[in-house]
Design an enzyme around this catalytic site. Structure first.
Site, short mmCIF file in Angstrom:
data_model
loop_
_atom_site.label_atom_id
_atom_site.label_comp_id
_atom_site.label_asym_id
_atom_site.label_seq_id
_atom_site.Cartn_x
_atom_site.Cartn_y
_atom_site.Cartn_z
CE1 TYR A 38 8.75 13.04 -3.54
CE2 TYR A 38 8.79 10.87 -4.57
CZ TYR A 38 9.00 11.69 -3.48
OH TYR A 38 9.48 11.13 -2.32
CE LYS A 118 -3.86 -4.55 20.62
NZ LYS A 118 -3.43 -5.43 19.54
CE LYS A 292 -1.90 3.97 23.96
NZ LYS A 292 -1.02 4.51 22.94
S1 IVH Z 1 0.24 1.26 23.30
C1 IVH Z 1 2.41 -0.14 26.89
N1 IVH Z 1 -1.30 2.04 21.32
O1 IVH Z 1 -0.86 -3.45 20.43
C2 IVH Z 1 1.51 0.27 25.78
N2 IVH Z 1 -0.37 -0.15 21.24
O2 IVH Z 1 -0.43 -5.41 23.02
C3 IVH Z 1 1.55 -0.65 24.65
N3 IVH Z 1 -0.96 -1.42 19.25
O3 IVH Z 1 1.95 -4.80 19.70
C4 IVH Z 1 1.40 -0.06 23.37
N4 IVH Z 1 -2.20 0.12 18.31
O4 IVH Z 1 2.00 -2.40 18.84
C5 IVH Z 1 -0.56 1.05 21.84
N5 IVH Z 1 -2.68 2.84 19.66
C6 IVH Z 1 -1.92 1.86 20.15
C7 IVH Z 1 -1.75 0.63 19.48
C8 IVH Z 1 -0.97 -0.35 20.08
C9 IVH Z 1 -1.72 -1.10 18.20
C10 IVH Z 1 -0.27 -2.71 19.44
C11 IVH Z 1 1.14 -2.58 19.90
C12 IVH Z 1 1.42 -3.89 20.59
C13 IVH Z 1 0.07 -4.31 21.01
C14 IVH Z 1 -0.07 -4.22 22.50
#
Ligand code: IVH
Length: 670
Positions: A38, A118, A292
């Protein structure tokens, strides 16, 4: 000497091969060639591109090694704001979340959810045009971020070109940049050897690595990326969050394997327990689980509040608690004169961050927790960020503990302190108290205010102490020669500062109101005020009744505003700001184009197909206002089932009375 077209072909082939091998290696974790092979391909690419710079393409893997350093980051406005998430901490909170959804949607059908780990890193946005990564940015304040394209291009798990046969014209991908635990340990080992300061935790390491002006430094850091969403899916063949994740996976992104489609809340809760259980075995840090609503139409209907969507929440893991000693308490003074007790703690590490102070909020809080000096106390970082003292450990008391006494006079100006009934805070009411003035100035120039670059708390403190500023408008009267001679400044930083000040002179009403630091008036309320009054003069002339009519402004905020604008000292301060050249421009140039500007809606009776909150939100999105009672200002009365007496009153006033169906026609999303 080979001809240009042969070189071009060879380069194409190399790029394709390298990209395919990198994808197998970094994303599929299934390489089919050795690292050495690589590296040879990569070296050949670099050498050829160096010889024929005209043939370098924007999606070439050579971008991964970084680009020439920048002198500053540009700003990028996010087309769709990057919101944050509301936190929840229990199953009860989870049920409340669902109940709120159902109420808002006026339904009893339980939606299904996507539950996703998260990640604890940094949110970024990647813009792909015709499949090519063109712009990458940080979240910033949610509306405007910093352009860090060259840095993001160095991350091997971010595709430079989407792996889709027919990529959309534009795709805005969002996700989290992070550093794995192993990457973090290695990075710090290296830094120990190089005698460089260590990073406190993987998140800080990721943040520090992303914000490098020299992307070749970023390229040497073990950054990684998981995609978790897109800003707008209208044009895509996706109807659910689950389908978006699949789509992103197909497009070449690394996807988190621990996401789960859950049909019920109990499935959501078991996934949360599952993630808590496997958390210690994961390769990277997570601080909770994001939940979500899966269906995108529902997401769209639910929309967002000021800072967070209604369709998602973050269920955070319980904070880590540690014990330490409460050494003493100092008293700080805020911009509104509130005295805040601050615990000075024996330094202790909580989740990788050293904590040595924590706010105790106010006297009641100290009494409620029964805290004493010398107590051993339990400390945690709430939401893993802000340290707080949970409680004293009573069993460890020795009798040496001392009660905490609140001051009776202001620690700064010596004026006596007052505590109004129904208020928790002790307050210094001396408007000329230097500490208050200084805080107010710092607030004015700071992030929540005009956000003047280079005017952080330190700079403001220095200028205040040098006697150069004592009221906000003084900032705009600063001169090059005054700044250049200050310790730590110089001609260059002075002219930079003046430039920044000049840029901020033109501001929006929302920013200016937040900057004034009026009690109970934050950014969200300020925006409501701008929407309603548009100009400062009209706002200052607003009556208490007019303020009370604005949805989202409570009696406390209303009172605070009228008191503020009636105060002669503040009137003068504002006049001086205007005299020093501060002007206001509309924050939404398209405002006039919104169809419901100037219209005031009032609802009565029960709506059947959507909730009152959803209806109100639609009106506001389209530029209209919602009244809470009948008055001559109301232009549309919307009548649901079983309307109240408002209908008769409306007849009296000769108002148009409309049905729920009429309403839906008016707010229809074309
Ligand atoms: S959704 C409107 N999905 O968490 C929806 N956020 O407070 C917002 N984060 O800094 C984002 N993992 O970067 C979403 N699977 C995930 C996530 C995620 C981490 C972070 C995001 C943001 C914070 C939201």
């Amino acid at each position: 000497m080979p001809v240009q077209s042969e070189i071009s072909e060879r380069l194409d082939l190399l790029r394709q091969e390298i990209s395919a091998h990198a994808h197998r290696y970094y994303i599929l974790d299934a390489p089919i060639i050795s690292d050495g092979e690589y590296d040879r391909l990569f070296q050949e690419l670099l050498t050829l591109e160096e010889q024929y710079p005209a043939l370098v393409t924007p999606d070439s893997p050579s971008n991964r090694v970084g680009a020439p350093p920048l002198s500053a980051f540009d700003s990028v406005a996010h087309r769709v704001p990057m919101l944050s998430l509301e936190n929840i901490f229990s199953e009860q909170n989870l049920q409340d979340f669902e109940e709120r959804l159902l109420r808002y949607l006026k339904t009893t059908d339980h939606p299904d959810y996507m539950a996703e780990p998260k990640l604890d890193g940094l949110a970024v946005e990647l813009i792909y045009e015709d499949g090519l990564l063109t712009v990458g940015s940080t979240r910033g304040d949610g509306k405007i971020g910093e352009e860090i394209t060259a840095n993001l291009k160095t991350i091997p798990t971010i595709p430079l070109r989407l792996n889709l046969p027919e990529p959309p014209v534009r795709l805005e991908v969002r996700g989290e940049v992070y550093i794995s635990l192993q990457g973090f340990r290695r990075l710090n080992e290296q830094r120990t050897k190089d005698q460089q300061p260590l990073f406190a935790n993987p998140r800080n390491a990721a943040a520090g690595s992303l914000r490098q002006l020299d992307s070749t430094i970023t390229a040497g850091r073990p950054l990684d990326f998981f995609a978790y969403g897109i800003s707008e899916a209208a044009e895509l063949p996706c109807r659910t969050q689950a389908e978006i994740l699949t789509y992103l996976g197909r497009a070449g992104f690394k996807m988190n394997p621990q996401t789960k489609n859950c049909r019920t809340l109990s499935e959501v809760a078991s996934h949360f327990n599952h993630l808590s259980a496997i958390r210690p075995t994961l390769a990277h840090e997570i601080d909770g689980m994001v939940i979500k609503v899966n269906n995108l139409d529902l997401q769209q209907r639910l929309g967002a509040k000021a800072r967070s969507p209604r369709w998602a929440v973050a269920w955070k893991f319980a904070a880590t608690q540690v014990t330490t000693r409460l050494l003493s308490v100092t008293f700080g003074i805020g911009r509104t004169g509130a005295i805040t007790p601050v615990a000075i703690l024996e330094p202790v590490e909580v989740n990788g961050v050293t904590v040595s102070r924590a706010t105790l909020h106010n006297e009641d809080e100290i009494l409620r927790k029964d805290l004493r000096i010398n107590d051993m106390v339990l400390v945690q970082r709430a939401g893993d960020v802000i340290p707080e003292v949970v409680k004293p450990i009573q069993e460890l008391r020795t009798g040496e503990e001392q009660p905490i006494t609140m001051p009776t006079t202001c620690p700064e100006c010596g004026d006596s302190l007052e505590r109004k009934e129904a208020e928790a805070a002790l307050r210094c009411l001396n408007l000329h108290c230097p500490a208050q003035k200084m805080r107010l100035l710092a607030h004015f120039a700071g992030k929540a205010g005009l956000d003047i670059e280079g005017f952080g708390i330190r700079a403001v403190e220095q200028l205040y102490q040098e006697g150069l500023i004592s009221a906000p408008h003084d900032l705009f009267l600063l001169r090059q020669e005054q700044l250049a001679v200050l310790p730590g400044w110089g001609e260059k930083s002075a002219s930079k500062a003046l430039n920044a000040l000049h840029k901020c002179k033109q501001t929006t009403l929302t920013r200016l109101i937040s900057a004034l630091g009026i009690r109970h008036i934050g950014e969200v309320t300020a925006q409501l005020l701008e929407d309603r009054f548009l100009t400062l003069d009209r706002l200052m002339a607003a009556s208490a009744d007019e303020l009370a009519e604005i949805e989202g402004i409570g009696p406390q905020a209303g009172r605070s505003l009228t008191e503020y604008f009636a105060n002669q000292g503040y009137q003068e301060m504002i006049a001086q700001l205007q005299a020093s050249g501060v002007t206001i421009r509309p924050s939404k140039p398209s405002g006039a184009l919104l169809p419901l500007v100037g219209k005031v809606f009032l609802f009565t009776g029960t709506l059947t197909s959507l909730s009152r909150s959803e209806a109100k939100a639609r009106v506001k999105e389209l530029g209209g206002q919602v009244a809470s009672g009948i008055s001559r200002k109301v232009t549309h009365l919307i009548c649901g089932e079983k309307p109240g007496s408002k209908v008769d009153q409306a007849h009296h006033l000769g108002l148009a009375i409309l049905s729920e169906d009429d309403f839906k026609m008016i707010v229809k999303n074309d």
